[in-house]
Design a protein around this motif. Structure first.
Motif, short mmCIF file in Angstrom:
data_model
loop_
_atom_site.label_atom_id
_atom_site.label_comp_id
_atom_site.label_asym_id
_atom_site.label_seq_id
_atom_site.Cartn_x
_atom_site.Cartn_y
_atom_site.Cartn_z
N ASN A 200 17.04 35.44 -62.71
CA ASN A 200 17.52 34.54 -63.74
C ASN A 200 18.80 33.78 -63.36
N TYR A 201 19.61 34.39 -62.50
CA TYR A 201 20.92 33.80 -62.19
C TYR A 201 21.25 33.86 -60.71
N LEU A 202 21.96 32.84 -60.23
CA LEU A 202 22.61 32.92 -58.92
C LEU A 202 24.10 33.04 -59.19
N LYS A 203 24.73 34.06 -58.59
CA LYS A 203 26.18 34.21 -58.74
C LYS A 203 26.85 33.63 -57.50
N ILE A 204 27.62 32.58 -57.71
CA ILE A 204 28.28 31.89 -56.60
C ILE A 204 29.45 32.73 -56.12
N ASP A 205 29.46 33.06 -54.84
CA ASP A 205 30.48 33.97 -54.31
C ASP A 205 31.89 33.39 -54.46
N ARG A 206 32.83 34.32 -54.66
CA ARG A 206 34.24 33.98 -54.85
C ARG A 206 34.81 33.14 -53.70
N SER A 207 34.31 33.37 -52.49
CA SER A 207 34.85 32.65 -51.33
C SER A 207 34.66 31.14 -51.45
N PHE A 208 33.61 30.70 -52.16
CA PHE A 208 33.40 29.26 -52.37
C PHE A 208 34.24 28.75 -53.53
N VAL A 209 34.30 29.57 -54.58
CA VAL A 209 35.03 29.18 -55.78
C VAL A 209 36.52 29.02 -55.46
N LYS A 210 36.99 29.90 -54.57
CA LYS A 210 38.40 29.92 -54.18
C LYS A 210 38.88 28.57 -53.67
N GLY A 211 38.03 27.89 -52.91
CA GLY A 211 38.43 26.62 -52.31
C GLY A 211 38.28 25.42 -53.21
N LEU A 212 37.72 25.61 -54.40
CA LEU A 212 37.55 24.49 -55.32
C LEU A 212 38.91 23.92 -55.69
N GLY A 213 39.00 22.62 -55.78
CA GLY A 213 40.28 22.02 -56.16
C GLY A 213 40.98 21.42 -54.96
N ASP A 214 41.01 22.15 -53.84
CA ASP A 214 41.73 21.60 -52.69
C ASP A 214 40.93 21.59 -51.40
N ASN A 215 39.65 21.91 -51.49
CA ASN A 215 38.84 21.99 -50.28
C ASN A 215 37.48 21.35 -50.54
N THR A 216 37.25 20.19 -49.93
CA THR A 216 36.01 19.46 -50.23
C THR A 216 34.78 20.20 -49.73
N GLU A 217 34.96 20.98 -48.66
CA GLU A 217 33.85 21.78 -48.12
C GLU A 217 33.33 22.75 -49.18
N SER A 218 34.26 23.48 -49.80
CA SER A 218 33.89 24.45 -50.85
C SER A 218 33.22 23.75 -52.01
N ILE A 237 26.32 31.38 -62.13
CA ILE A 237 27.52 32.08 -62.59
C ILE A 237 28.53 32.01 -61.44
N ALA A 238 29.72 31.52 -61.72
CA ALA A 238 30.74 31.47 -60.66
C ALA A 238 31.66 32.67 -60.78
N GLU A 239 31.90 33.38 -59.67
CA GLU A 239 32.80 34.53 -59.72
C GLU A 239 34.16 34.20 -59.12
N GLY A 240 35.17 34.90 -59.57
CA GLY A 240 36.51 34.74 -59.01
C GLY A 240 37.22 33.47 -59.45
N VAL A 241 36.94 33.01 -60.67
CA VAL A 241 37.61 31.81 -61.18
C VAL A 241 39.04 32.19 -61.59
N GLU A 242 40.02 31.60 -60.92
CA GLU A 242 41.41 31.98 -61.16
C GLU A 242 42.24 30.85 -61.75
N THR A 243 41.80 29.60 -61.57
CA THR A 243 42.62 28.48 -62.05
C THR A 243 41.84 27.55 -62.98
N LYS A 244 42.61 26.80 -63.78
CA LYS A 244 41.99 25.83 -64.70
C LYS A 244 41.27 24.74 -63.91
N GLU A 245 41.82 24.38 -62.76
CA GLU A 245 41.20 23.33 -61.94
C GLU A 245 39.81 23.76 -61.49
N GLN A 246 39.71 25.03 -61.06
CA GLN A 246 38.40 25.55 -60.65
C GLN A 246 37.43 25.51 -61.82
N LEU A 247 37.91 25.90 -62.99
CA LEU A 247 37.06 25.89 -64.18
C LEU A 247 36.57 24.49 -64.50
#
Ligand code: C2E
Ligand code: MG
Ligand code: MG
Ligand code: MG
Length: 298
Positions: A200-218, A237-247
């Motif tokens: 039912n779901y794919l959980k996007i690993d934290r390592s990709f979510v981490k780079g959101l906001g400042d890393n175009t690759e991620s 489902i995205a895991e490891g969301v730590e910042t509003k920008e990532q959200l």
């Protein structure tokens, strides 16, 4: 002299290795007794609907309070438990404990709200021929509907014997249990099989979510995983969301659910209960009827 020095270096190295092996062995022994000694606890981390900002459920995460070493990280002892097979009874305990807790919450909050709790499965547990029977037993003993339970698998667990796997996964789905693929993008999924697995779901690993906001690759990778999920008619489902920008970015990408320290770290059942009580009071005040996900507010 050089020879003597060399020898002593060798001895030091040897002693370190010996000490390490001994510590490992000790940990294995301790782990075997940890269940009886009630040293394991389940923590709960909320999973939040991105669009509505409401709690959709929790992920259950095990914690081990070791009598002398203090808190031991699951990243350290789960692989060890996998190796020794101790994960099978431990995993059973987690499932039982989670189902009991959901039932208690349902009773305490007087209506069967659509709260789901997601439990991580290990490969050994999953390969256990008794697995389905154990699931049935736990559901029966706790009186919980399968629809309240979600199981997390990893890509590596979906590698071999595809036909057999599809059979087991389908059996879980028949019971109303939902399935996600955890840490997606870090393993080696066979994309040609992915559409055949009734997940039912794919959980996007934290390592990709981490780079959101400042890393175009991620951003590109995350965007691709969300697109893949949607093409397969799955939710992301995205895991490891730590910042509003990532959200914000995840919301723009159409990722349905998020979890991470931005909302809450994993908390003990007691803390989760207090939190649910607060949410229910707020829900009553706004005439929330319990349909759909729960409203997320302070
Ligand atoms: P996982 O299933 O991918 O769980 C997510 C991990 O990310 C958890 O670590 C969680 O505490 C952490 N996390 C959540 N949000 C954030 C965030 O915003 N930032 C950061 N830096 N971390 C965040 P935890 O609890 O240490 O668990 C680690 C891994 O151990 C889990 O990864 C899972 O693979 C395994 N594990 C944990 N509990 C169980 C269990 O009950 N059974 C099995 N088989 N494995 C478990
Ligand atoms: Mg997980
Ligand atoms: Mg994960
Ligand atoms: Mg992970």
């Amino acid at each position: 002299r050089a020879k003597a020095k060399g020898k002593s270096c060798y001895e030091v190295f040897d002693k370190e290795m010996y000490a390490q092996a001994l510590a490992q062995l000790q940990l294995e022994n301790d782990m075997r007794q940890a269940l009886e000694r009630n040293e394991f606890q389940v923590y709960y981390q909320p999973i939040v609907s991105t669009q509505m900002g409401k709690i959709a459920g929790f992920e259950a995460l095990i914690r081990w309070q070791h009598p002398t070493r203090g808190f031991v990280s699951p990243a350290e002892f789960i692989p060890l438990a996998e190796e020794t097979g101790a994960i099978v009874p431990i995993g059973e305990w987690i499932l039982g404990s989670v189902c009991q807790q959901i039932k208690r919450w349902q009773e305490q909050f007087s209506f069967t709200f659509p709260l789901k709790v997601s439990v991580n499965l290990s490969a050994k547990q999953f390969r256990d021929t008794d697995f389905l029977r154990k699931i049935d037993k736990i559901l029966m003993q706790t009186g919980l509907e399968g629809g309240n339970l979600q199981l997390e698998l990893t890509e590596s667990m979906l590698m071999d014997d595809v036909e057999n796997l599809i059979g087991i996964l389908s059996q879980l789905r028949v019971r109303g249990i939902q399935l996600s693929i955890d840490d997606f993008g870090t393993g080696y999924s066979s994309l040609s099989y992915l559409h055949r697995f009734p997940v039912n779901y794919l959980k996007i690993d934290r390592s990709f979510v981490k780079g959101l906001g400042d890393n175009t690759e991620s951003l590109k990778i995350t965007e691709s995983i969300v697109a893949l999920a949607h093409n397969l008619k799955l939710a992301a489902i995205a895991e490891g969301v730590e910042t509003k920008e990532q959200l914000m970015q995840l919301r723009q990408l159409g990722c349905e659910y998020v979890q991470g320290y931005l909302f809450s770290p994993p908390v003990p059942a007691k803390a989760a209960t207090k939190w649910l009580a607060k949410l229910f009071d707020a829900a009553k005040a706004t005439n929330y009827d319990g349909s759909g996900a729960m409203p997320l507010s302070n």
